[in-house]
Design an enzyme around this catalytic site. Sequence first.
Site, short mmCIF file in Angstrom:
data_model
loop_
_atom_site.label_atom_id
_atom_site.label_comp_id
_atom_site.label_asym_id
_atom_site.label_seq_id
_atom_site.Cartn_x
_atom_site.Cartn_y
_atom_site.Cartn_z
CD GLU A 265 -2.85 1.04 2.43
OE1 GLU A 265 -3.55 0.00 2.44
OE2 GLU A 265 -2.93 1.95 3.27
CB THR B 203 -3.96 5.90 1.02
OG1 THR B 203 -3.00 6.92 0.68
CG2 THR B 203 -3.24 4.71 1.62
CE1 TYR B 204 -9.75 10.96 -3.22
CE2 TYR B 204 -10.59 11.37 -1.01
CZ TYR B 204 -10.47 11.75 -2.33
OH TYR B 204 -11.04 12.91 -2.76
CG HIS C 225 -7.55 3.05 0.26
ND1 HIS C 225 -6.90 3.25 1.45
CD2 HIS C 225 -7.03 1.89 -0.26
CE1 HIS C 225 -6.05 2.27 1.66
NE2 HIS C 225 -6.10 1.45 0.62
CG ASP D 206 -8.94 7.59 9.82
OD1 ASP D 206 -9.69 6.72 10.31
OD2 ASP D 206 -7.79 7.37 9.42
CB ALA E 37 -17.49 1.22 5.70
CE1 TYR F 274 -9.12 -0.20 11.80
CE2 TYR F 274 -11.23 -1.10 11.06
CZ TYR F 274 -10.23 -0.15 10.97
OH TYR F 274 -10.32 0.86 10.03
CG HIS G 197 -12.61 1.65 14.15
ND1 HIS G 197 -13.01 2.83 14.75
CD2 HIS G 197 -12.16 1.98 12.92
CE1 HIS G 197 -12.82 3.83 13.92
NE2 HIS G 197 -12.30 3.34 12.80
CD GLN H 208 -4.41 -0.09 11.59
OE1 GLN H 208 -3.51 -0.21 10.75
NE2 GLN H 208 -5.08 1.03 11.77
#
Length: 318
Positions: free
Chosen positions: A19, A50-51, A95, A127, A145, A180, A184, A211
């Site tokens: 990534e 990633t975005y 993403h 986030d 999501a 996660y 999370h 994660q």
Amino acid sequence: MKVTEHIERANGKTLFSVEILPPLKGQDVNCTFKTLDPLVELQPAFIDVTYHRQEFIYKQKENGLLKRYQVRKRPGTVAICAAIQNHYKVDAIPHLICGGFTKEDTEDALIDLNFLGIDNLLVLRGDPIKTEKSFVPESGGHAYASELIEQVTALNTGNYLDDDLQESHKMDFCIGVAGYPEKHFESPNLGMDMYYLKKKVELGADYIVTQMFFDNQKYFDFVKKCREMDINIPIIPGIKPLTTFNHLTSIPQNFYIDLPESLAMEVLKAKDKEAIKEIGLEWCINQCKELKAFGVPGLHFYTMSNSSNTKKVAEAVF
């Protein structure tokens, strides 16, 4: 090719994937190629990009008033994915996030990705930005999501926001979601976190990327809980080596995970920066070897656009 197809064709072999961050505004695509060139030699199955949401900054005007501006430090995720697929012939995975997008914006982005021949997405809520105490959804967008997954799966069946469309094209995205092992950070407990993960799978998620973690037992327990809840899609562990003294505090602070006491104590006793780096890389290599022996479908490395550390670990493992 879809991530699930990569896993099926690997026939039990552990895949390697990475990534990266999009280049900063003002940089060009060669910055991305410079990061990826050493890693592509190791034949990654896919590359995530990633975005980053828009942030808000305030600048003082000549009349003394403050004006708010929207800025995005790392634009171009879709274009970078297209460039990667064209340049390397490796599947690129953008993403897709809730923050900053209306449903119409999301549909337009998915249409563009479909035109570009991109088969995979990693679907995330995203986030909060620095000016938010907690995540604030875009007006006319998605708050979770799971809602975003529903929109993607609707397009996969040819259902667009415009109900008047006739014989519309069905998309065929493979949908990845985040998992996660240490829960999370906004979830009240791991059980609740697992409940929402199962919901995402029921809505159409095809695979999970976790994660980062530094204790493999956390991953093993997470997989066991998933299987007990009939979450049976592939679970790809996310990996990042600890390589600096600052990582002792920045990784737990930024990613809400624990570092094993034995690893932290070794770093504390290290004599210099190079020794810390070697400790972190050796820990990561051993971690990856154990995961590979466990039979994980892939090892997904969070490079943060630093390819050298990832390459050292991958060369020792694959």
